[in-house]
Design an enzyme around this catalytic site. Structure first.
Site, PDB file in Angstrom:
ATOM      1  N   HIS A 191       9.875  15.530  39.275  1.00 48.57           N
ATOM      2  CA  HIS A 191      10.634  14.285  39.430  1.00 48.57           C
ATOM      3  C   HIS A 191      12.047  14.555  39.923  1.00 48.57           C
ATOM      4  CE1 HIS A 191      12.973  15.035  35.751  1.00 48.57           C
ATOM      5  NE2 HIS A 191      11.836  15.330  35.128  1.00 48.57           N
ATOM      6  N   CYS A 207       9.787  19.436  32.384  1.00 40.83           N
ATOM      7  CA  CYS A 207       9.313  19.010  33.701  1.00 40.83           C
ATOM      8  C   CYS A 207      10.030  19.794  34.801  1.00 40.83           C
ATOM      9  CB  CYS A 207       9.526  17.513  33.883  1.00 40.83           C
ATOM     10  SG  CYS A 207       8.430  16.492  32.862  1.00 40.83           S
TER      11      CYS A 207
END
Length: 309
Positions: A191, A207
């Site tokens: 992301h 992440c």
């Protein structure tokens, strides 16, 4: 001698002036060495931090720090030179989909039907919240305007620092996931970010974080179902078609909190294959030792009798 240039001599900017995706033509069969090293001049009366140069030249902060030991991260010296590590050895794995090497904090994307690889710098999970390693998965879905739902553990950790996290952070410019997310497996995502730092650092909740132009490029080009492989290889090496031997060494990720907080270097993983490679008769042993100690994150020619970088 490295050429001093303010330009990108061999790659293409894919999205905008500050886009970070670097497109390399794939090397011929039997080769894994791509790109060329570049040296840039820091302008006189410089007011920009190292992150600004890293972003401009498609690098993570860790890549620039490895290549330029001792550089002032807050304000590189005016008139000095910076090495931009634009030459690299492709990871020794399948050239398909997305390959993430957490040790060098780079993401490799091999677009189907092309003869190129796009290389993007990333941020990864902080110590104790590591990004998964040695994992093969796939893109499950993509989300324009992701919502961040912090885990209970994440909220507790923030609370220890006197910060209160909501149960849900809505989509928008204040969302730590940025404006786009590519979900891999069930629990992790590639992301963007709402910050202007963190690429090339261990800062996420596990992440994979990219600069915003980069995640926009991936979001637009990576299909659902794309293979994703995450590896952890601080040492890469290659025997090129001309017989030359190249070694690229990065600082390994700390394996625990003690290593993370220690001033000592994290030991390098020396596999049997690597040991055989660096012990060959056609290798300059002294240069090998220098490369293993220096950990510049750049490929070095370690062939006996051949010039290095």
């Amino acid at each position: 001698m490295r050429r001093i240039t303010p330009f990108f001599p061999f790659f293409v900017l894919l999205v905008s002036h500050f886009s970070l995706a670097i497109s390399y033509p794939l090397p011929p069969e039997g080769s894994r060495l791509v790109g060329q090293p570049v040296t840039i001049a820091v302008p006189q009366n410089n007011t920009q931090p190292l992150e600004s140069f890293a972003a401009r030249y498609g690098q993570g902060l860790s890549n620039m720090l490895e290549a330029n030991p001792g550089v002032d991260v807050f304000l590189p010296q005016s008139g000095s030179t910076l090495v931009v590590p634009q030459q690299l050895i492709l990871p020794d794995t399948v050239r398909e989909g997305i390959v993430v090497n957490v040790a060098e904090m780079r993401l490799y994307y091999y677009p189907a039907g092309t003869n190129t690889v796009e290389v993007l710098p990333i941020g990864i999970g902080q110590a104790g919240r590591e990004t998964p390693r040695n994992w093969v998965t796939a893109v499950e879905r993509k989300q324009d305007g992701p919502v961040w739902v912090p885990t209970a553990n994440t909220r507790r950790e923030y609370a220890k620092e006197g910060k209160t996290l909501p149960a849900m952070v809505p989509a928008g410019p204040d969302n730590p996931m940025g404006l786009y997310a590519i979900y891999i497996g069930r629990l992790y995502a590639i992301h963007g970010t709402n910050a202007n730092f963190g690429i090339g650092l261990r800062v996420s909740q596990g992440c994979i974080r990219l600069r915003n132009d980069d995640i926009k490029y991936l979001f637009d080009h990576v299909p659902v179902g794309t293979r994703v492989q995450i590896i952890d290889r601080p040492v890469k090496f290659s025997v090129e078609p001309d017989g030359s031997r190249w070694l690229e060494v990065h600082e390994p990720l700390s394996r625990n909190r003690a290593e993370f907080e220690s001033d000592k270097k994290v030991p390098l993983p020396v596999t049997p294959v690597l040991r055989t490679f660096i012990k060959g008769d056609d290798v300059d042993t002294s240069r090998v030792n220098e490369v293993l100690e220096r950990r510049s994150g750049m490929p070095v020619n370690i062939s006996a009798g051949r010039p290095g970088l």
